[in-house]
Design an enzyme around this catalytic site. Structure first.
Site, PDB file in Angstrom:
ATOM      1  N   HIS A   8       1.000  -1.187  -0.101  1.00  0.00           N
ATOM      2  CA  HIS A   8      -0.213   0.288   0.154  1.00  0.00           C
ATOM      3  C   HIS A   8       1.103   1.272   0.146  1.00  0.00           C
ATOM      4  O   HIS A   8       1.694   1.332   0.503  1.00  0.00           O
ATOM      5  CB  HIS A   8      -0.426  -0.181   1.345  1.00  0.00           C
ATOM      6  CG  HIS A   8      -1.935  -0.964   1.426  1.00  0.00           C
ATOM      7  ND1 HIS A   8      -2.743  -1.580   2.154  1.00  0.00           N
ATOM      8  CD2 HIS A   8      -2.514  -1.377   0.062  1.00  0.00           C
ATOM      9  CE1 HIS A   8      -3.540  -2.400   1.656  1.00  0.00           C
ATOM     10  NE2 HIS A   8      -3.842  -2.174   0.249  1.00  0.00           N
ATOM     11  N   LYS A  12       5.421   1.226   1.035  1.00  0.00           N
ATOM     12  CA  LYS A  12       5.828   1.227  -0.510  1.00  0.00           C
ATOM     13  C   LYS A  12       7.655   1.213   0.038  1.00  0.00           C
ATOM     14  O   LYS A  12       8.337   0.935  -0.492  1.00  0.00           O
ATOM     15  CB  LYS A  12       5.384   2.276  -1.692  1.00  0.00           C
ATOM     16  CG  LYS A  12       4.098   2.010  -2.232  1.00  0.00           C
ATOM     17  CD  LYS A  12       3.856   2.698  -3.793  1.00  0.00           C
ATOM     18  CE  LYS A  12       2.737   2.172  -3.876  1.00  0.00           C
ATOM     19  NZ  LYS A  12       2.115   1.157  -4.088  1.00  0.00           N
ATOM     20  N   GLY A  35       1.324  -2.032 -10.173  1.00  0.00           N
ATOM     21  CA  GLY A  35       1.947  -1.543 -10.787  1.00  0.00           C
ATOM     22  C   GLY A  35       3.190  -1.083 -10.452  1.00  0.00           C
ATOM     23  O   GLY A  35       4.168  -0.508 -10.412  1.00  0.00           O
ATOM     24  N   THR A  36       3.129   0.838  -9.627  1.00  0.00           N
ATOM     25  CA  THR A  36       3.891   1.193  -8.534  1.00  0.00           C
ATOM     26  C   THR A  36       4.620   0.790  -7.775  1.00  0.00           C
ATOM     27  O   THR A  36       6.230   0.649  -7.638  1.00  0.00           O
ATOM     28  CB  THR A  36       3.189   2.299  -8.035  1.00  0.00           C
ATOM     29  OG1 THR A  36       2.140   3.432  -8.658  1.00  0.00           O
ATOM     30  CG2 THR A  36       3.988   3.667  -7.938  1.00  0.00           C
ATOM     31  N   ASP A  60      -4.413  -6.570  -7.925  1.00  0.00           N
ATOM     32  CA  ASP A  60      -4.476  -7.408  -6.678  1.00  0.00           C
ATOM     33  C   ASP A  60      -5.351  -8.749  -7.693  1.00  0.00           C
ATOM     34  O   ASP A  60      -4.853  -9.724  -7.113  1.00  0.00           O
ATOM     35  CB  ASP A  60      -4.967  -6.475  -5.790  1.00  0.00           C
ATOM     36  CG  ASP A  60      -4.506  -5.976  -5.020  1.00  0.00           C
ATOM     37  OD1 ASP A  60      -2.939  -6.143  -4.726  1.00  0.00           O
ATOM     38  OD2 ASP A  60      -4.963  -4.561  -4.337  1.00  0.00           O
TER      39      ASP A  60
END
EC number: 4.2.3.3
Length: 144
Positions: A8, A12, A35-36, A60
Protein backbone atom coordinates in the site's frame (compact mmCIF):
# COMPACT_ATOMS: atom_id res chain seq x y z
CA UNK A 1 9.69 -19.67 -7.34
CA UNK A 2 7.20 -16.99 -8.29
CA UNK A 3 6.93 -14.23 -5.69
CA UNK A 4 4.35 -11.43 -5.57
CA UNK A 5 5.37 -8.13 -3.95
CA UNK A 6 2.55 -5.74 -3.06
CA UNK A 7 2.57 -2.63 -0.87
CA UNK A 8 0.00 0.00 0.00
CA UNK A 9 1.09 3.61 -0.52
CA UNK A 10 2.19 4.14 3.10
CA UNK A 11 4.26 0.93 2.95
CA UNK A 12 6.04 1.35 -0.40
CA UNK A 13 9.26 2.70 1.13
CA UNK A 14 9.34 -0.25 3.51
CA UNK A 15 8.86 -2.66 0.58
CA UNK A 16 11.65 -1.01 -1.40
CA UNK A 17 13.98 -1.25 1.61
CA UNK A 18 13.00 -4.91 2.07
CA UNK A 19 13.56 -5.76 -1.61
CA UNK A 20 16.89 -3.94 -1.58
CA UNK A 21 18.06 -5.77 1.55
CA UNK A 22 17.06 -9.15 0.13
CA UNK A 23 17.90 -8.49 -3.54
CA UNK A 24 20.48 -11.33 -3.61
CA UNK A 25 17.77 -13.80 -2.54
CA UNK A 26 15.04 -12.31 -4.73
CA UNK A 27 17.36 -12.35 -7.77
CA UNK A 28 17.04 -16.14 -7.88
CA UNK A 29 13.27 -16.01 -8.30
CA UNK A 30 10.59 -14.66 -10.64
CA UNK A 31 9.13 -11.44 -9.23
CA UNK A 32 5.64 -10.05 -9.78
CA UNK A 33 4.19 -6.84 -8.38
CA UNK A 34 1.41 -4.35 -8.66
CA UNK A 35 2.21 -1.29 -10.80
CA UNK A 36 3.95 1.40 -8.76
CA UNK A 37 5.41 -1.05 -6.25
CA UNK A 38 7.02 -3.03 -9.07
CA UNK A 39 8.43 0.08 -10.70
CA UNK A 40 9.94 1.31 -7.43
CA UNK A 41 11.50 -2.10 -6.75
CA UNK A 42 12.94 -2.26 -10.29
CA UNK A 43 14.42 1.22 -9.98
CA UNK A 44 15.93 0.56 -6.54
CA UNK A 45 17.30 -2.95 -7.14
CA UNK A 46 17.68 -3.39 -10.89
CA UNK A 47 15.79 -6.69 -10.56
CA UNK A 48 13.33 -7.64 -13.31
CA UNK A 49 9.73 -7.47 -12.09
CA UNK A 50 6.58 -8.50 -13.99
CA UNK A 51 4.27 -5.56 -13.33
CA UNK A 52 0.49 -5.76 -13.16
CA UNK A 53 -2.00 -2.92 -12.85
CA UNK A 54 -2.02 -0.83 -9.70
CA UNK A 55 -3.98 -2.51 -6.88
CA UNK A 56 -7.12 -0.34 -7.10
CA UNK A 57 -7.18 -0.89 -10.89
CA UNK A 58 -7.15 -4.68 -10.72
CA UNK A 59 -3.55 -5.58 -9.89
CA UNK A 60 -4.54 -7.47 -6.75
CA UNK A 61 -7.05 -9.43 -8.81
CA UNK A 62 -4.42 -10.24 -11.45
CA UNK A 63 -2.16 -11.68 -8.76
CA UNK A 64 -5.19 -13.46 -7.28
CA UNK A 65 -5.82 -15.09 -10.66
CA UNK A 66 -2.27 -16.46 -10.66
CA UNK A 67 -2.84 -17.85 -7.17
CA UNK A 68 -6.11 -19.47 -8.30
CA UNK A 69 -4.24 -21.13 -11.20
CA UNK A 70 -1.61 -22.31 -8.69
CA UNK A 71 1.04 -20.20 -10.44
CA UNK A 72 2.19 -18.11 -7.45
CA UNK A 73 4.40 -19.51 -4.69
CA UNK A 74 4.75 -16.70 -2.17
CA UNK A 75 3.00 -13.38 -1.53
CA UNK A 76 4.59 -10.53 0.39
CA UNK A 77 1.95 -7.86 0.92
CA UNK A 78 2.83 -4.89 3.11
CA UNK A 79 -0.63 -3.67 4.06
CA UNK A 80 -1.48 -0.39 5.71
CA UNK A 81 -3.96 -1.46 8.39
CA UNK A 82 -4.61 2.13 9.48
CA UNK A 83 -5.91 3.47 6.17
CA UNK A 84 -9.18 2.40 4.53
CA UNK A 85 -8.60 1.05 1.02
CA UNK A 86 -11.20 1.53 -1.74
CA UNK A 87 -10.41 -1.94 -3.07
CA UNK A 88 -10.63 -3.73 0.31
CA UNK A 89 -12.81 -6.54 -1.13
CA UNK A 90 -10.03 -7.33 -3.63
CA UNK A 91 -7.48 -7.45 -0.80
CA UNK A 92 -9.67 -9.79 1.23
CA UNK A 93 -10.17 -12.02 -1.81
CA UNK A 94 -6.41 -12.17 -2.43
CA UNK A 95 -5.74 -13.18 1.17
CA UNK A 96 -8.53 -15.76 1.03
CA UNK A 97 -7.03 -17.29 -2.13
CA UNK A 98 -3.67 -17.60 -0.37
CA UNK A 99 -5.43 -19.62 2.32
CA UNK A 100 -7.40 -21.74 -0.16
CA UNK A 101 -4.31 -22.63 -2.24
CA UNK A 102 -1.82 -22.83 0.67
CA UNK A 103 0.32 -19.98 -0.67
CA UNK A 104 2.50 -18.50 2.08
CA UNK A 105 1.49 -14.89 2.77
CA UNK A 106 3.33 -12.21 4.74
CA UNK A 107 1.47 -8.99 5.54
CA UNK A 108 4.23 -7.27 7.50
CA UNK A 109 8.01 -7.04 7.45
CA UNK A 110 8.47 -9.40 10.41
CA UNK A 111 6.68 -12.26 8.70
CA UNK A 112 8.23 -11.36 5.35
CA UNK A 113 11.72 -11.73 6.80
CA UNK A 114 10.83 -15.16 8.20
CA UNK A 115 9.50 -16.29 4.82
CA UNK A 116 12.42 -14.90 2.84
CA UNK A 117 14.87 -16.69 5.16
CA UNK A 118 12.86 -19.90 4.73
CA UNK A 119 12.98 -19.39 0.97
CA UNK A 120 16.74 -18.89 1.14
CA UNK A 121 17.15 -22.18 3.07
CA UNK A 122 14.93 -24.09 0.64
CA UNK A 123 12.14 -24.60 3.17
CA UNK A 124 9.50 -23.65 0.58
CA UNK A 125 10.54 -26.27 -1.99
CA UNK A 126 7.29 -28.10 -1.20
CA UNK A 127 5.54 -25.52 -3.40
CA UNK A 128 6.92 -27.30 -6.50
CA UNK A 129 5.16 -30.48 -5.33
CA UNK A 130 1.92 -28.57 -4.76
CA UNK A 131 2.23 -27.17 -8.28
CA UNK A 132 2.54 -30.75 -9.57
CA UNK A 133 6.16 -30.48 -10.63
CA UNK A 134 9.06 -32.80 -10.07
CA UNK A 135 12.45 -31.66 -8.83
CA UNK A 136 13.63 -31.03 -12.40
CA UNK A 137 10.75 -28.65 -13.04
CA UNK A 138 8.75 -30.75 -15.51
CA UNK A 139 5.06 -31.32 -14.90
CA UNK A 140 3.98 -34.47 -13.15
CA UNK A 141 1.88 -36.93 -15.14
CA UNK A 142 -0.71 -36.85 -12.35
CA UNK A 143 -1.35 -33.12 -12.75
CA UNK A 144 -4.88 -32.21 -13.77
Amino acid sequence: MKIALIAHDQKKEEMVAFATAYAPVLANHELYATGTTGLRIQEATGLPVHRFQSGPYGGDQEIGAMIARNEMDLVIFFRDPLTAQPHEPDISALMRLCDVYAVPLATNIGTAELLIRALERGDLAWRSIVRGQTKGGEESKTER
